[in-house]
Design an enzyme around this catalytic site. Structure first.
Site, mmCIF file in Angstrom:
data_model
loop_
_atom_site.group_PDB
_atom_site.id
_atom_site.type_symbol
_atom_site.label_atom_id
_atom_site.label_comp_id
_atom_site.label_asym_id
_atom_site.label_seq_id
_atom_site.Cartn_x
_atom_site.Cartn_y
_atom_site.Cartn_z
ATOM 1 C CB SER A 61 10.245 51.538 -39.928
ATOM 2 O OG SER A 61 10.565 52.446 -41.008
ATOM 3 C CG ASN A 248 13.252 35.959 -29.303
ATOM 4 O OD1 ASN A 248 13.987 36.153 -30.439
ATOM 5 N ND2 ASN A 248 12.105 36.408 -29.136
ATOM 6 C CG ASP A 427 9.214 55.883 -39.736
ATOM 7 O OD1 ASP A 427 9.675 56.900 -40.793
ATOM 8 O OD2 ASP A 427 9.038 54.739 -40.090
#
Length: 491
Positions: A61, A248, A427
């Site tokens: 999504s 990260n 989506d």
């Protein structure tokens, strides 16, 4: 062609030819049946390279809405870096070159696997070889995975790293990700990995022998104790260090321990200067050069509509609210001028198969209200196909599709009365395949196509495409020129 327009995203409802365990096929859906008979429709790609993900990887999504809103393919870090390395662009990468040129010794650290969640071994190897071309001594600091890949697969990846080792490139340390990639401020773990970087925790064993010795103690890759190997004396002042993970969150702590002046996790060795660089931006407070900076997403669908002083409303229930706001707007949290946002609370149930209609009716009422107000662009997400599909409950997923279909019927009826154009797509898929090859419940997204329907003045047919073609199509329905950054419309 200039109409007020609806962009409807039916989350998790995809196309699949087979009817077996296909909740969309088995649902009673008179609105969809009407659209199939009366509206032009096509198929839209939502996965893999078409949305900037690795080839064959299912869409999601976040990526899907980013691609819809941007109107172009936004390559995800894994793909962007891989393409750059394949095109031999590292030799011209300023952050990389500036970092390695400051020292004859370069330390490379990262997760050693092809899991593709935090890193990729191909990136590790490419950076090491490029350092070697610049006549650097390269120290490899290997973090074993065992979580995004098989629990005891490190020896396979180690062989790939050993294939590039020579007098210039050597394996210096090893650590399980449990220690080197903590993200919960458990600095006693990070400290052990840090000590190995400093040349402590020596083992007389070779890297392969050491991994096997851990296996002999029933320690899998994720939990391999940090150690350093012979001939490695630890990091020294004025040397260069690059952390090769592109994700990260699990890279911040070890990099902070190495380079941040303000650090209280444990007592550290004091360096006058280390030349640190990171693969992607790890933290806004980090001063280090970044090899692959975050791409700025400008001229999104919402931004273009705002630039024309038109009104827009973004509507979803809680589960998908971030997707029709932050993600579809290109990672921008603040609404654009004349952008209204409507958040409908998702039902408070343990799992959504207990209430497959979720809050679709309330979402629909908000859409109808905005249409009656004459809002120029209405973006709405129906979460049911995805959130109920994730439960693996076929019967509930059928009901979820039927609930969405009923809502679409109300919206389509009013759209025709008020002369609204409409583009309806998804989506990604989910509920159209509810069991795997072994007849077990399938709860994840599908890697396939989704439908796209268009209701608009003069639109007789639409092409097959991908999510990056949606924004320009919506702008065309609205009579607005798409920016040059967007890909072509579907009609």
């Amino acid at each position: 062609m200039a109409q007020k327009t609806l962009l409807i995203i039916t989350d998790g409802i995809g196309y699949r030819k087979d009817s077996d365990h296909n909740a969309f096929f088995h649902a009673k859906k008179p609105t969809y049946d009407l659209m199939f008979k009366t509206l032009p429709y096509s198929l839209i790609d939502t996965h893999g390279l078409s949305v900037g993900l690795p080839k064959g990887q299912m869409g999601n999504s976040e990526v899907g809405h980013m691609c819809i809103g941007a109107g172009r393919v936004l390559y995800q870090d894994l793909v962007k870096i891989s393409l750059s390395l394949q095109n031999d662009e590292l030799k011209n990468n300023p952050a990389f070159l500036n970092t390695i040129q400051k020292s004859p010794v370069v330390h490379l650290m990262g997760l050693m696997s092809d899991g593709g969640v935090h890193s990729h071994i191909e990136h590790f190897i490419a950076l090491a070889l490029e350092c070697e071309k610049s006549h650097k001594k390269v120290c490899l600091h290997l973090i074993t995975d065992g979580r995004d890949v098989a629990p005891k697969s490190a020896l396979t990846y180690l062989k790939q790293m050993q294939n590039i080792c020579n007098e210039s490139i050597q394996i210096a340390t090893i650590s399980g990700r449990f220690y080197a990639m903590d993200r919960d401020k458990r600095f006693e773990r990070i400290e052990l990995a840090y000590h190995s970087l400093m040349g402590l925790n020596h083992t007389p064993l070779s890297p392969s022998e050491y991994i096997q010795s851990q296996y002999d103690k029933n320690i899998t890759d994720e939990f391999i104790m940090p150690a350093c190997f012979k001939n490695y004396c630890g990091m020294q002042d004025d040397e260069s260090f690059i952390f090769i993970n592109f994700r990260n969150d699990r890279a911040r702590e070890i990099v902070s321990a190495l380079g941040q002046k303000q650090f209280s996790g444990f007592k550290r060795q004091v360096f006058k200067k280390l030349h640190i660089a990171t693969m992607t931006p790890y933290d806004n407070t980090f001063p280090y050069p970044v090899l692959f900076p975050k791409e700025s997403v400008q001229n999104t669908l919402a931004e273009v509509v705002s630039q024309h002083n038109l009104t827009q409303s973004h509507i979803a229930e809680t589960e998908k609210y971030a997707h029709v706001t932050f993600f579809i707007n290109g990672g921008v949290e603040t609404p654009f001028k004349n952008e209204n946002r409507v958040l409908i609370q998702s039902p408070k149930v343990t799992t959504y198969d207990l209430k497959p209609e979720m809050s679709a009716k309330e979402v629909t009422l908000a859409v109808l209200e905005q249409m009656k107000l004459g809002t120029d662009l209405i973006i709405v997400n129906f979460a049911n196909g995805d959130m109920v599909g994730h439960t693996g409950n076929f019967e509930a997923s059928v009901k979820a599709v039927e609930a969405v279909d009923a809502c679409l019927g109300e919206i389509l009826s009013l759209a025709k009365k008020l002369d609204y154009a409409m583009l309806l797509t998804s989506d990604h898929g989910n509920c159209e395949r509810m069991k795997d090859e072994n007849q077990n419940p399938l709860t994840n997204h599908t890697a396939g196509s989704v439908y796209c329907f268009v209701l608009g003045d003069g639109v007789k047919s639409i092409k097959n495409g991908a999510l990056n073609n949606i924004a320009s199509s919506v702008l065309k329905l609205m009579g607005l020129k798409a920016p040059a950054t967007m890909d072509e419309p579907l009609f």
